[in-house]
Design a protein around this motif. Sequence first.
Motif, PDB file in Angstrom:
ATOM      1  N   TYR A 134     -38.082 -15.122  -5.103  1.00  0.00           N
ATOM      2  CA  TYR A 134     -36.761 -14.863  -5.662  1.00  0.00           C
ATOM      3  C   TYR A 134     -36.786 -13.545  -6.429  1.00  0.00           C
ATOM      4  O   TYR A 134     -37.840 -12.967  -6.674  1.00  0.00           O
ATOM      5  N   GLU A 204     -28.268 -18.828  -7.863  1.00  0.00           N
ATOM      6  CA  GLU A 204     -27.224 -17.850  -8.152  1.00  0.00           C
ATOM      7  C   GLU A 204     -26.590 -18.098  -9.507  1.00  0.00           C
ATOM      8  O   GLU A 204     -26.184 -17.146 -10.193  1.00  0.00           O
ATOM      9  N   LYS A 209     -31.477 -14.603  -6.900  1.00  0.00           N
ATOM     10  CA  LYS A 209     -31.287 -14.787  -5.466  1.00  0.00           C
ATOM     11  C   LYS A 209     -32.564 -15.375  -4.881  1.00  0.00           C
ATOM     12  O   LYS A 209     -33.652 -14.831  -5.068  1.00  0.00           O
ATOM     13  N   GLU A 211     -34.811 -15.564  -2.156  1.00  0.00           N
ATOM     14  CA  GLU A 211     -35.028 -14.681  -1.009  1.00  0.00           C
ATOM     15  C   GLU A 211     -35.646 -15.396   0.191  1.00  0.00           C
ATOM     16  O   GLU A 211     -35.392 -15.034   1.334  1.00  0.00           O
TER      17      GLU A 211
END
Length: 343
Positions: A134, A204, A209, A211
């Motif tokens: 992330y 979020e 995020k 990933e």
Amino acid sequence: MGLMDFIKKQFIDIIHWTEDADGTLAWRFPMADMEIQYGGSLTVRESQMAVFVNEGKVADVFGPGMYKLNTQTLPVLTYLKNWDKLFESPFKSDVYFFSTRQQIDQRWGTQQPVTIRDKDFGAVRLRAFGNYAYRIVDPKLFHQQISGTRERYTTAELDGQLRGLMLQHISDAVAQSGIPFLDLAANQVEFAKALQEATAPSFEALGLKLEGVTLQNVSLPEELQKILDQKIGMGMIGQNMGQFMQYQTAQSLPEMAKGVGSGGGVAGDAMGLGAGVAMGQVLAQQLQAGLAGSAPHAAAAPAAQSADEVMALLEKLGDLKAKGILTDEEFAAKKAELLKKLG
């Protein structure tokens, strides 16, 4: 403030951050009692973002680049401080840097089995583990929700929360993927993708995020794995119960052979082995006949057995039922048939 105090006071004219170790998500620039020189320089490197905070309120956010600090580049701070157009004095503000590069090889896994609903087996308890990556995409939200005014905030401090979010959505991912448990091992990429999609909104909400997610292993607890292995074996055998019982008998021979020389004598051991083989053959015939139902051309019933043989068969049938190989209905039918022979 006297003239000498003003002269001695230090002003900051260059603000930047070089990461000195892995795992730092947020870092506060050390200000002490110093002020920022108007027109000073702010350097934000690739994989970084910077945030100016005035009296607890997030002001301006900067992406990678080099900036000259003035009223044009600090519009929000200018508004919060009510600076006029001619303002050119040193000022105070907290400056936080955030690492936006991917935080890779973060581990997730089930410490205890997680119960999920499977279309083939109903409720199933499984274990799973893997990796995820992330990064920070909204430093303002991350500052407000997570890091706050801390001097330094690291991945280790966030690890438990993120791992919990991953585990919380395992059941959702299984349902969303539509993949039966037996096929999860062969569809790890699809399951990992479903887990990522199910968990991403929770990341979020923290300014992060998600990933990527990888699934390295998925398994059942040991006791359930044994039952599953038996079900798989029965599926492979199909309706040929005779072959199955012959296989079971062959598998039991090494255990029976261990009794050789333990006090029963060679003759006794040989008789025990012979009785075991005979019992396996009789049981195979009984089960095969029972599973065949009341077919018009069913084979003739086997010869009558003694009370001891019938009881031994009942015990074996009960063991097969306990292991899930025989259903309750199949067991009840065979039990009734065998008990008639005792009458």
